[in-house]
Motif scaffolding. Structure first.
Motif, short mmCIF file in Angstrom:
data_model
loop_
_atom_site.label_atom_id
_atom_site.label_comp_id
_atom_site.label_asym_id
_atom_site.label_seq_id
_atom_site.Cartn_x
_atom_site.Cartn_y
_atom_site.Cartn_z
N GLY A 10 0.79 -1.24 -0.02
CA GLY A 10 -0.03 -0.02 -0.12
C GLY A 10 0.83 1.26 0.02
N PHE A 11 2.15 0.85 -0.23
CA PHE A 11 3.01 2.46 -0.23
C PHE A 11 2.63 3.18 -1.22
CE2 PHE A 11 7.19 4.18 -1.37
CZ PHE A 11 7.04 5.36 -0.61
N ILE A 12 2.42 2.55 -2.46
CA ILE A 12 1.93 3.32 -3.75
C ILE A 12 0.69 2.67 -4.58
CG2 ILE A 12 4.28 4.30 -4.41
CD1 ILE A 12 4.28 2.11 -6.58
N ILE A 51 7.60 9.99 -8.16
CA ILE A 51 8.34 9.18 -6.75
C ILE A 51 8.25 7.67 -6.96
CG2 ILE A 51 8.93 9.09 -4.67
CD1 ILE A 51 7.40 12.01 -4.29
N GLU A 52 9.31 7.34 -7.87
CA GLU A 52 9.32 5.79 -8.16
C GLU A 52 10.09 4.95 -6.92
OE1 GLU A 52 11.08 4.92 -11.88
OE2 GLU A 52 9.68 5.75 -13.11
N PRO A 53 9.56 3.88 -6.43
CA PRO A 53 10.37 3.09 -5.36
C PRO A 53 11.85 3.05 -5.68
CG PRO A 53 8.29 2.28 -5.86
CD PRO A 53 8.30 3.20 -6.92
N HIS A 54 12.07 2.67 -6.84
CA HIS A 54 13.64 2.33 -7.29
C HIS A 54 14.17 3.54 -7.16
CE1 HIS A 54 16.97 2.43 -10.36
NE2 HIS A 54 16.96 1.02 -9.98
N GLN A 84 4.95 11.15 0.70
CA GLN A 84 5.38 9.93 0.76
C GLN A 84 6.12 9.38 1.71
OE1 GLN A 84 3.38 8.72 -1.85
NE2 GLN A 84 4.88 7.93 -2.72
N LEU A 85 6.95 9.97 2.47
CA LEU A 85 7.76 9.49 3.50
C LEU A 85 7.03 9.28 4.82
CD1 LEU A 85 11.34 10.91 3.21
CD2 LEU A 85 10.59 9.00 2.06
N ARG A 86 6.02 10.28 4.91
CA ARG A 86 5.38 10.13 6.36
C ARG A 86 4.10 9.06 6.31
NH1 ARG A 86 1.30 15.18 7.32
NH2 ARG A 86 -0.37 14.82 5.48
#
Length: 421
Positions: free
Chosen positions: A27-29, A35-38, A82-84
């Protein structure tokens, strides 16, 4: 491991497809955006490994600076959002668990004295303060500090790599994070004084595990049998409480005792340190026939490896530099620091087995950053070149230097040498 094998492992771990699948699953994206995970994970690893980042704004600047495509640049607010996310913590935890499983390799051969054990497990915790606004979430044990986190770490001596970590409030009990006794069959546990738990020791012994744990000052069990450091029986000490045996009543520097506490019998080594004018205690279930008192003390010195890991995390992986008020940001960045350390240590050891981990951590801008930038660019054909270049640099600039004579006896190699003699 060969350069080509390292390249394939990096390609597999940092694959765009696998990272996106994991991020979607936890569920992160919800859909792929700028903002791609890679790119996010690799840029954060680079930033945290540099040891010079103190704010989320600097992480954002690093992300934009390392993006392969300027069209992927984002403003601060979406990056921060995204980070929070709570799912960001879960995503990084998944990556850490994969890294622990995939990058763990045996780097040490245990000495003869420890050959009976499948592994030696080191357990410890380390705390550091966080923003005072998090006092309700991460209360601290000490009044001088409002909020602090405690990181509980389990480390394998064979691989010199963590196998488990938990992040809690500083007030959480350390003992609840000890490995389950049944999982330590034919293994040896080394832990500090905060982990003294006789019920746990009894369960561990029944499960076929062994332990050496440093004892606290308050311990006062009944002595059943006593020897000095040379093995001479001291019958006069039998049936006495430990604290009644002082420097006045017994001048032995080392006492090797069988003690009883609430019906449980265990072995206790007590040594007098004249310079510090204090006793130090070690509790164990290792037999007198197989392990002398000196063996027990030498084996326990191996526990220093987990202290070195905590020092590396704090000094060279930005473990306590962020002053954010968000719980998820604090927790996520702690886990990311561990991921950065796992990558750095794994690469350094595989490229140059005799590497000094401290020197490798101090110079990541030279050898590690080019490798990560190559992964960000997805220039797989050039990966072997940068790995080879890092190997040459580490072999010439990050080798272990001989220790001073005063410190040599305390090193892991010196402990292993004595245990092999």
């Amino acid at each position: 491991m060969t350069i080509i094998a390292i390249k394939h492992q990096l390609m597999q771990f940092f694959s765009d497809v696998s990272l996106q699948k994991m991020a979607l699953r936890c569920g992160f994206i919800q859909r792929v955006r700028n903002i791609e995970p890679h790119t996010l994970i690799l840029s954060l690893i680079t930033a945290l490994s540099s040891g010079k980042v103190t704010s989320i704004a600097q992480l954002h600047q690093k992300f934009n600076g390392l993006c392969p495509d300027e069209k992927q640049h984002v403003s601060y607010r979406p990056f921060y959002n995204q980070l929070r996310k709570a799912a960001f913590v879960e995503f990084v935890k998944i990556l850490v668990r994969f890294a622990m499983a995939q990058w763990a390799e045996k780097h040490l051969v245990l000495p003869k004295k420890l050959a009976k054990f499948q592994n030696v497990i080191l357990q410890d915790g380390s705390s550091f303060k966080v923003h005072s606004a998090l006092a309700d979430v991460f209360p601290c044990r000490f009044q001088a500090t409002a909020a602090a986190v405690e990181c509980h770490m389990t480390l394998s001596l064979l691989t010199q790599s963590p196998v488990k970590m938990a992040v809690t409030a500083d007030t959480a009990s350390e003992r609840t994070h000890l490995p389950i006794p049944a999982t330590l069959h034919d293994q040896l546990l080394l832990a500090d004084a905060g982990y003294v738990d006789f019920e746990y020791f009894e369960q561990l012994s029944r499960s076929g595990g062994s332990f050496i744990v440093r004892g606290g000052k308050s311990l006062n069990p009944q002595i059943i049998r006593a020897r000095n450091g040379q093995g001479k029986i001291l019958s006069k000490l039998s049936d006495k409480p430990l604290k009644s045996v002082t420097r006045r009543t017994n001048r032995s520097e080392v006492l090797d005792l069988i003690c009883r506490r609430n019906g449980y019998e265990f072995r206790l080594i007590r040594r007098w340190f004249a310079e510090e004018k204090r006793f130090c205690l070690w509790l164990t279930n290792l037999s007198v026939e197989e392990f002398t008192a000196n063996d027990i003390m030498d084996i326990y010195r191996c526990r220093w490896q987990i202290e070195l890991l905590f020092k590396e995390l704090k000094s060279h992986t930005n473990w306590h530099r962020f002053t954010t008020r968000k719980e998820t940001l604090v927790t996520g960045l702690i886990w990311l620091s561990l991921l950065a350390l796992l990558l750095r240590r794994s690469l350094a050891r595989r490229l140059f087995p005799a590497v000094s981990l401290l020197k490798a951590a101090q110079n990541t801008e030279i050898w590690l950053k080019p490798i990560i930038e190559n992964l960000l660019q997805r220039a797989w054909s050039e990966t072997c070149f940068w790995l080879e270049k890092a190997k040459v640099y580490l072999s010439q600039n990050a080798f272990k230097t001989p220790q001073r004579k005063s410190s040599k006896n305390k090193t892991l190699d010196a402990c292993f040498e004595r245990l092999n003699s």
